[in-house]
Design a protein around this motif. Structure first.
Motif, mmCIF file in Angstrom:
data_model
loop_
_atom_site.group_PDB
_atom_site.id
_atom_site.type_symbol
_atom_site.label_atom_id
_atom_site.label_comp_id
_atom_site.label_asym_id
_atom_site.label_seq_id
_atom_site.Cartn_x
_atom_site.Cartn_y
_atom_site.Cartn_z
ATOM 1 N N SER A 178 10.073 4.352 -2.872
ATOM 2 C CA SER A 178 9.995 4.184 -1.414
ATOM 3 C C SER A 178 11.069 5.004 -0.704
ATOM 4 C CB SER A 178 10.138 2.705 -1.036
ATOM 5 O OG SER A 178 9.085 1.945 -1.577
ATOM 6 N N GLY A 209 5.370 -2.929 2.337
ATOM 7 C CA GLY A 209 4.027 -2.541 2.803
ATOM 8 C C GLY A 209 3.970 -2.033 4.213
ATOM 9 N N TYR A 269 2.229 6.602 -3.229
ATOM 10 C CA TYR A 269 2.215 6.938 -1.801
ATOM 11 C C TYR A 269 1.480 8.254 -1.580
ATOM 12 C CZ TYR A 269 5.751 3.316 -1.171
ATOM 13 O OH TYR A 269 6.409 2.117 -1.151
ATOM 14 N N LYS A 285 3.898 1.710 -7.150
ATOM 15 C CA LYS A 285 2.773 1.997 -6.265
ATOM 16 C C LYS A 285 2.775 3.488 -5.942
ATOM 17 C CE LYS A 285 4.205 -0.630 -2.809
ATOM 18 N NZ LYS A 285 4.351 -1.275 -1.471
#
Length: 341
Positions: free
Chosen positions: A307, A333, A269, A267
């Motif tokens: 992350s 999330g 960011y 994902k």
């Protein structure tokens, strides 16, 4: 799992806040360096992590080792010797003014170390995973020889080897091109970590990728990873970080992982109001090493690494001071930044 990282740790002298260097007569003194940063991340994630370097036997060296121990890093393999600890000066950028690093690491203890100064049998005792970067072989010719010796000895012992290519143009000063050294070193690497510039400058492998545009075409990174894996037949996988720099304090951040069979994308960011991006790549490397050894899914390992690094951008200093729970909350999330009570 016992991890060992090898390289140079430095005294970090930073101007306060976003001041220019020497704007006020104050510099914040901490410690940092690529491989030490990875060891600290792993220790913060509860892993058995050791750091190997050559550190002078003086008050500065003592304090440096004390700081590593405070984070739970095993310092028992460190060699004490040499005359000085390397230094880097940091000026933190803001908006369109980039951050600036000035190195003062010539003749540092690790740069003067040479083959024979480290007993690799002793250094690798009980070690399962060895991590190095492209910074150490750039410091000096003798450090380069030590670096090549380290990965060869690790492979002889069946130890998994990871390398963050970490190209630093200001360090390659002793007459050898980065690609001349790094193409040899990566022959012994199982897991490579890099960004596009590292691959282009350290390995002289390129794809049609424009990192200056601020927008990255992820599909081209699959081709870039394929090229590296084709050039390095014994390499098992390569992770490539994708940083979209809008300004000094606004970056897009993601990564991909190519393990020959699958291509994984994380994902993305949107990181605004960056506190400190120095050590961001090292925090990704530490997160990836943790993830590959603690999750069954390589997708999860990649998400953990991205992350962890995203959170590092909120923390002053080289070290990523976060734990597994905090990283997993962001993976799940929870990126609102709401107060935890």
């Amino acid at each position: 799992m016992k991890f060992l990282t090898f390289g140079e740790i430095m005294l970090r002298l930073k101007s306060p806040g976003h001041e220019r260097l020497f704007q006020s007569p104050v510099l914040e003194a901490t410690f940092g360096g690529g491989e030490a940063n990875v060891a600290v991340s792993l220790a913060n994630f509860g892993q058995d992590a050791a750091f190997l370097s050559v550190i002078p036997k003086n008050a500065v060296g003592d304090e440096c080792i004390r700081e590593l121990r405070r984070f739970g890093v095993d310092s028992s393999r460190i060699i004490r010797g040499g005359e000085r600890l390397g230094i880097y000066f940091l000026e933190s950028g803001a908006n369109q003014r980039p951050s600036k690093v000035v190195y003062d690491r010539a003749h540092s203890a690790i740069s003067q170390a040479k083959p024979g100064d480290i007993d690799w049998d002793k250094a690798f005792e009980g070690v399962d995973w060895f991590h190095i970067t492209g910074i150490t072989p750039a410091i000096s010719e003798s450090a380069m020889e030590l670096s090549l010796q380290s990965v060869r000895e690790a492979k002889k012992k069946g130890i998994t080897v990871s390398c963050d290519l970490n190209y630093r143009k200001n360090l390659w000063k002793y007459g050898k091109k980065a690609s001349e050294v790094m193409r040899e070193l990566v022959k012994y690497v199982d897991v490579a970590i890099a960004n596009e510039e590292d691959i282009q400058k350290a390995l002289e492998i390129s794809a049609d990728v424009n990192v200056e545009s601020g927008e990255l075409d992820r599909s081209k990174y699959r081709a870039l990873g394929d090229k590296v894996l084709e050039a390095c037949p014994d390499m098992k996988m390569i992770a490539i970080t994708l940083r979209e720099s809008k300004s000094a304090d606004w970056n897009g951040w993601a990564a991909c992982l190519n393990d020959r069979e699958h291509f994984y994308e994380s994902k993305r960011y949107e990181i605004r109001d960056i506190v400190d991006r120095v050590g961001g790549g090292d925090s990704f490397a530490g997160g990836l090493l943790y993830g590959l050894n603690n999750y069954e899914s390589r997708q999860q390992a990649l998400e953990f690494a991205v992350s962890a690094s995203c959170l590092k951008h909120s923390i002053d200093g080289d070290f990523n001071r976060v734990n597994v729970d905090e990283v997993e909350k962001l993976m799940g999330g929870d990126g609102t930044g709401r107060v935890q009570r």
